[in-house]
Scaffold this motif. Structure first.
Motif, PDB file in Angstrom:
ATOM      1  N   GLU A 348       1.384  -1.287  -0.324  1.00  0.00           N
ATOM      2  CA  GLU A 348      -0.025   0.217  -0.037  1.00  0.00           C
ATOM      3  C   GLU A 348       0.960   1.123  -0.152  1.00  0.00           C
ATOM      4  O   GLU A 348       0.852   2.121  -0.013  1.00  0.00           O
ATOM      5  CB  GLU A 348      -0.907   0.028   1.218  1.00  0.00           C
ATOM      6  N   ALA A 349       1.931   1.131   0.583  1.00  0.00           N
ATOM      7  CA  ALA A 349       2.732   2.485   1.132  1.00  0.00           C
ATOM      8  C   ALA A 349       3.179   2.182  -0.902  1.00  0.00           C
ATOM      9  O   ALA A 349       4.006   3.666  -1.248  1.00  0.00           O
ATOM     10  CB  ALA A 349       4.163   2.615   1.962  1.00  0.00           C
ATOM     11  N   LYS A 350       3.641   1.720  -1.280  1.00  0.00           N
ATOM     12  CA  LYS A 350       4.042   1.809  -2.307  1.00  0.00           C
ATOM     13  C   LYS A 350       3.411   2.385  -3.368  1.00  0.00           C
ATOM     14  O   LYS A 350       3.848   2.833  -4.516  1.00  0.00           O
ATOM     15  CB  LYS A 350       5.329   0.255  -3.635  1.00  0.00           C
ATOM     16  N   ALA A 351       2.290   1.516  -3.925  1.00  0.00           N
ATOM     17  CA  ALA A 351       1.465   1.784  -4.144  1.00  0.00           C
ATOM     18  C   ALA A 351       0.799   3.517  -3.771  1.00  0.00           C
ATOM     19  O   ALA A 351       0.792   4.008  -4.879  1.00  0.00           O
ATOM     20  CB  ALA A 351      -0.357   1.397  -3.981  1.00  0.00           C
ATOM     21  N   ASN A 352       0.372   3.990  -2.281  1.00  0.00           N
ATOM     22  CA  ASN A 352       0.828   5.707  -2.492  1.00  0.00           C
ATOM     23  C   ASN A 352       1.622   6.146  -3.072  1.00  0.00           C
ATOM     24  O   ASN A 352       1.722   7.758  -3.047  1.00  0.00           O
ATOM     25  CB  ASN A 352       0.062   5.846  -0.765  1.00  0.00           C
ATOM     26  N   PHE A 353       2.800   5.566  -2.622  1.00  0.00           N
ATOM     27  CA  PHE A 353       4.181   6.563  -3.453  1.00  0.00           C
ATOM     28  C   PHE A 353       4.255   7.112  -4.601  1.00  0.00           C
ATOM     29  O   PHE A 353       4.054   7.746  -5.578  1.00  0.00           O
ATOM     30  CB  PHE A 353       4.979   5.593  -2.685  1.00  0.00           C
ATOM     31  N   GLU A 354       3.728   5.491  -5.124  1.00  0.00           N
ATOM     32  CA  GLU A 354       3.790   5.512  -6.675  1.00  0.00           C
ATOM     33  C   GLU A 354       2.574   6.568  -7.425  1.00  0.00           C
ATOM     34  O   GLU A 354       3.104   7.018  -8.187  1.00  0.00           O
ATOM     35  CB  GLU A 354       3.423   4.525  -7.576  1.00  0.00           C
ATOM     36  N   LYS A 355       1.479   6.319  -6.430  1.00  0.00           N
ATOM     37  CA  LYS A 355       0.574   7.361  -6.700  1.00  0.00           C
ATOM     38  C   LYS A 355       0.704   9.217  -6.793  1.00  0.00           C
ATOM     39  O   LYS A 355       0.437   9.818  -7.381  1.00  0.00           O
ATOM     40  CB  LYS A 355      -1.257   7.066  -6.183  1.00  0.00           C
ATOM     41  N   ASN A 356       1.527   9.503  -5.820  1.00  0.00           N
ATOM     42  CA  ASN A 356       1.666   9.980  -5.003  1.00  0.00           C
ATOM     43  C   ASN A 356       3.030  10.982  -6.301  1.00  0.00           C
ATOM     44  O   ASN A 356       2.705  11.641  -6.625  1.00  0.00           O
ATOM     45  CB  ASN A 356       2.182  10.805  -4.000  1.00  0.00           C
ATOM     46  N   LYS A 357       3.659   9.582  -6.478  1.00  0.00           N
ATOM     47  CA  LYS A 357       4.936  10.523  -7.969  1.00  0.00           C
ATOM     48  C   LYS A 357       4.299  10.560  -9.014  1.00  0.00           C
ATOM     49  O   LYS A 357       4.381  11.484 -10.154  1.00  0.00           O
ATOM     50  CB  LYS A 357       5.991   9.342  -7.426  1.00  0.00           C
ATOM     51  N   GLN A 358       3.530   9.559  -8.984  1.00  0.00           N
ATOM     52  CA  GLN A 358       2.918  10.063 -10.526  1.00  0.00           C
ATOM     53  C   GLN A 358       1.426  11.182 -10.980  1.00  0.00           C
ATOM     54  O   GLN A 358       1.518  12.505 -11.472  1.00  0.00           O
ATOM     55  CB  GLN A 358       1.947   8.906 -11.340  1.00  0.00           C
ATOM     56  N   THR A 359       0.870  11.447  -9.331  1.00  0.00           N
ATOM     57  CA  THR A 359      -0.322  12.917  -9.785  1.00  0.00           C
ATOM     58  C   THR A 359       1.282  14.148  -9.596  1.00  0.00           C
ATOM     59  O   THR A 359       0.935  15.199 -10.423  1.00  0.00           O
ATOM     60  CB  THR A 359      -0.299  12.749  -8.203  1.00  0.00           C
ATOM     61  N   THR A 360       2.194  13.893  -8.414  1.00  0.00           N
ATOM     62  CA  THR A 360       3.495  15.344  -8.684  1.00  0.00           C
ATOM     63  C   THR A 360       3.637  15.991 -10.164  1.00  0.00           C
ATOM     64  O   THR A 360       3.916  16.604 -10.923  1.00  0.00           O
ATOM     65  CB  THR A 360       4.375  14.893  -7.417  1.00  0.00           C
ATOM     66  N   ASP A 361       4.252  14.445 -10.854  1.00  0.00           N
ATOM     67  CA  ASP A 361       5.057  13.834 -12.111  1.00  0.00           C
ATOM     68  C   ASP A 361       3.472  14.919 -13.013  1.00  0.00           C
ATOM     69  O   ASP A 361       3.997  15.949 -13.408  1.00  0.00           O
ATOM     70  CB  ASP A 361       4.643  12.530 -12.488  1.00  0.00           C
ATOM     71  N   ALA A 362       2.375  14.187 -12.742  1.00  0.00           N
ATOM     72  CA  ALA A 362       1.458  15.054 -14.121  1.00  0.00           C
ATOM     73  C   ALA A 362       1.197  16.103 -13.803  1.00  0.00           C
ATOM     74  O   ALA A 362       1.203  17.643 -14.807  1.00  0.00           O
ATOM     75  CB  ALA A 362       0.192  13.970 -13.788  1.00  0.00           C
ATOM     76  N   GLY A 363       1.126  16.589 -11.856  1.00  0.00           N
ATOM     77  CA  GLY A 363       1.070  18.386 -12.192  1.00  0.00           C
ATOM     78  C   GLY A 363       2.679  18.932 -12.448  1.00  0.00           C
ATOM     79  O   GLY A 363       2.114  20.172 -13.126  1.00  0.00           O
ATOM     80  N   ALA A 364       3.587  18.704 -12.264  1.00  0.00           N
ATOM     81  CA  ALA A 364       4.574  19.207 -12.739  1.00  0.00           C
ATOM     82  C   ALA A 364       4.462  19.300 -14.238  1.00  0.00           C
ATOM     83  O   ALA A 364       4.622  20.081 -14.960  1.00  0.00           O
ATOM     84  CB  ALA A 364       5.612  18.329 -12.559  1.00  0.00           C
ATOM     85  N   TYR A 365       3.761  18.249 -14.940  1.00  0.00           N
ATOM     86  CA  TYR A 365       4.354  18.053 -16.430  1.00  0.00           C
ATOM     87  C   TYR A 365       2.729  19.501 -17.078  1.00  0.00           C
ATOM     88  O   TYR A 365       3.106  19.743 -17.989  1.00  0.00           O
ATOM     89  CB  TYR A 365       3.737  16.803 -17.002  1.00  0.00           C
ATOM     90  N   LYS A 366       1.796  19.492 -16.260  1.00  0.00           N
ATOM     91  CA  LYS A 366       0.487  20.070 -16.269  1.00  0.00           C
ATOM     92  C   LYS A 366       1.624  21.368 -15.824  1.00  0.00           C
ATOM     93  O   LYS A 366       1.384  22.838 -17.236  1.00  0.00           O
ATOM     94  CB  LYS A 366      -0.872  19.695 -15.855  1.00  0.00           C
ATOM     95  N   ILE A 367       1.778  21.783 -15.227  1.00  0.00           N
ATOM     96  CA  ILE A 367       2.965  22.884 -15.490  1.00  0.00           C
ATOM     97  C   ILE A 367       3.277  23.371 -16.131  1.00  0.00           C
ATOM     98  O   ILE A 367       3.404  24.546 -16.934  1.00  0.00           O
ATOM     99  CB  ILE A 367       2.757  23.336 -13.564  1.00  0.00           C
ATOM    100  N   LYS A 368       4.170  22.415 -16.248  1.00  0.00           N
ATOM    101  CA  LYS A 368       5.091  22.541 -17.358  1.00  0.00           C
ATOM    102  C   LYS A 368       4.531  23.102 -19.146  1.00  0.00           C
ATOM    103  O   LYS A 368       4.667  24.481 -19.599  1.00  0.00           O
ATOM    104  CB  LYS A 368       5.868  21.408 -18.200  1.00  0.00           C
ATOM    105  N   VAL A 369       3.577  22.497 -18.887  1.00  0.00           N
ATOM    106  CA  VAL A 369       2.770  22.128 -20.908  1.00  0.00           C
ATOM    107  C   VAL A 369       2.060  23.529 -20.246  1.00  0.00           C
ATOM    108  O   VAL A 369       1.966  24.343 -21.185  1.00  0.00           O
ATOM    109  CB  VAL A 369       2.083  21.357 -21.130  1.00  0.00           C
ATOM    110  N   ASP A 370       1.316  24.143 -19.493  1.00  0.00           N
ATOM    111  CA  ASP A 370       0.901  25.013 -19.363  1.00  0.00           C
ATOM    112  C   ASP A 370       1.678  26.757 -19.213  1.00  0.00           C
ATOM    113  O   ASP A 370       1.503  27.817 -19.835  1.00  0.00           O
ATOM    114  CB  ASP A 370       0.269  25.501 -17.899  1.00  0.00           C
TER     115      ASP A 370
END
Length: 536
Positions: A348-370
């Motif tokens: 579960e910790a790994k899944a949360n970490f991966e999810k948070n990482k993906q969310t962070t990466d997606a947000g960073a990518y979205k911010i970069k794209v914007d």
């Protein structure tokens, strides 16, 4: 002027002229003035001919021959000896040329004789008139060589029979070679190779064909005879061999039958012995089988007893280990449950970490794209605004330039009009007249005083004031009063126009004053006439 000439490996130089008696043949030499040098090749050539000759029996046939003929470079005469003694062709040529130019006779070493084959060959080429080169020169040599070969071959064939030509082929070839070589020696030529091909029938002749057919038929008949004899020997030999084969087969069959009977007896005896031995062996086998069964049963009982003892001991061990096994199972179950819980927490910790990482990466990518899109939009807007500003500035500049050009043209036109009308005042009066300014002023004044109905009283206290007692005098007095009034108004106009000019800059035209002056003159003349009539 002297020049040094060198021949190619397959060439020689033929020199004539001052200091040389006939012809000098060499590979390299100085060519002095009043001397001529000719290069000639010593390569041999093939001459093939299809000669038509007649034998001693008047039989005509075709004789194909091929001869390889060329200059004889080995038969050099005195010139070759001199070259071998000195071993220096350049020194020999220079020595001989020097003696010739000095007027001294050439010595014995420098003489030229007719024993040199190359001299003969060079003279032959000189006779062709082509300076030793070209196709015409080769044709010239070919005509000479073919003429010699054809003549000598026909002379030789005419002195021999056809049988001699066939049976003495080598002697025929040697005689042709010898006779032709004797004639070619006169031209410095030698036969390097000769080849006499197969004889052929001349036109309208079937001699060789008939001989070939005769030989072929004889060979065919002899072959048929040989075949028949071979077949006879084969048939007889075949029958003889077949009889011998039958006799041998019968003998072999008889011997085979006797041997077969003997073998049957021996086989029966062997079968009886075999049956006896089989019975004995079966008895021994049965006894051995019974003994083995008894021993097996005893061993089986022993094994069963040992198995029961071991089974009881195993049962005791099983009961003793049951509690230990249960405790071990419980401990292992708890351990596995704890491991599973820890694995679930870790997963579960790994899944949360991966999810948070993906969310962070997606947000960073979205911010970069914007950010990139906003930067690109800002850049595009800035470029568009800059381009529009540049275009507007250029358009305004062009507009101002056009307006300036229009104003300059208008100013120039007004300047010309001002000159035409006598100055700016005349131009201004013209424009006011053209645009109806005066008419508009008149209409405005009329509109201003329209409906006012003013009461104007004119008091005349001047000398013209008076009253007449009679009617004529009244009329004359009235005429004099109106004229004087108009004169007074007219006299008031110049100061009024000056004031208007000072306040507005407008100058009334002079023709207006001229018209008023004419009207005043007419009024004065009318008053004079009226006075005259009144006096009468």
């Amino acid at each position: 002027m002297a020049s040094f000439k060198i021949a190619a490996p397959d060439e020689y130089l033929a020199i004539t002229g001052m200091g040389i008696k006939s012809v000098k043949i060499t590979k390299a030499a100085w060519v002095w003035p009043f001397q001529r040098c000719m290069r000639f090749s010593v390569q041999p050539h093939d001459y093939s001919m299809n000669l038509q000759a007649m034998t001693k029996e008047k039989l005509q046939f075709l004789l194909p021959v091929v001869f390889t003929v060329g200059p004889d470079i080995n038969q050099r005469g005195a010139n070759a000896k001199y070259g071998e003694v000195r071993n220096d062709a350049v020194s020999n040529d220079a020595h001989t040329a020097a003696q010739g130019l000095a007027g001294a006779p050439a010595d014995d070493h420098g003489r030229e004789d007719q024993g040199d084959s190359l001299i003969k060959y060079a003279m032959l080429l000189a006779d062709s008139g082509n300076n030793g080169k070209g196709a015409n020169n080769h044709q010239f040599l070919e005509n000479i060589v073919k003429g010699i070969i054809e003549g000598e071959t026909r002379v030789l064939v005419s002195s021999m029979t056809m049988e001699e030509i066939f049976t003495e082929r080598e002697e025929f070839k040697r005689r042709i070679f010898r006779n032709i070589q004797t004639e070619l020696n006169s031209f410095g030529l030698i036969i390097y190779n000769s080849n006499v091909k197969e004889l052929k029938d001349a036109p309208n002749s079937i001699y060789f064909e008939s001989l070939s057919r005769k030989a072929h038929e004889g060979a065919t008949n002899q072959a048929r005879i040989d075949v028949a004899e071979a077949q006879l020997r084969g048939n007889v030999g075949e029958a003889k061999r077949k009889g011998e084969q039958d006799r041998e087969l019968a003998k072999i069959n008889a011997e085979t039958a006797v041997q077969k009977t003997e073998r049957d007896i021996e086989r029966a005896q062997a079968e009886a012995v075999l049956a006896t031995r089989k019975t004995e062996l079966n008895r021994d086998v049965n006894i051995a089988a019974i003994t083995a069964n008894r021993k097996t049963e005893a061993q089986d009982e022993d094994l069963k007893r040992e198995v029961e003892i071991k089974r009881a001991a195993a049962e005791m061990e099983r009961l003793r280990a049951s509690d230990v096994v249960k405790a071990s199972i419980t401990r292992e179950a708890k351990q596995q449950a704890a491991d599973a819980k820890a694995y679930e927490i870790e997963a579960e910790a790994k899944a949360n970490f991966e999810k948070n990482k993906q969310t962070t990466d997606a947000g960073a990518y979205k911010i970069k794209v914007d950010t990139d899109a906003a930067a690109y939009k800002t850049k595009a807007d800035a470029e568009a605004w800059s381009y529009a500003a540049v275009r507007n500035a250029e358009a305004n500049l062009q507009k101002k330039l056009k307006e300036a050009e229009g104003l300059a043209a208008m100013a120039e036109a007004y300047a010309k009009l001002g000159q035409a009308f006598g100055g700016p005042a005349g131009l201004l009066q013209f424009m006011m007249i053209e645009k109806g300014t005066y008419v508009e002023l008149a209409k405005a004044n009329a509109t201003a005083v329209h409906g006012m109905q003013p009461k104007i009283s004119v008091w005349n206290t001047g000398p013209e004031a008076g009253s007449g007692g009679d009617g004529v005098g009244a009329i004359a007095g009235a005429g004099q009063s109106s004229t004087a009034t108009m004169r007074n108004i007219y006299q008031m106009l110049p100061p009024l126009m000056t004031t208007i000019n000072e306040q507005t800059g407008i100058t009334l035209p002079e023709w207006q004053f001229g018209r008023m002056a004419g009207q005043m003159s007419q009024l004065e003349r009318g008053e004079g006439d009226a006075k005259a009539n009144g006096k009468q």
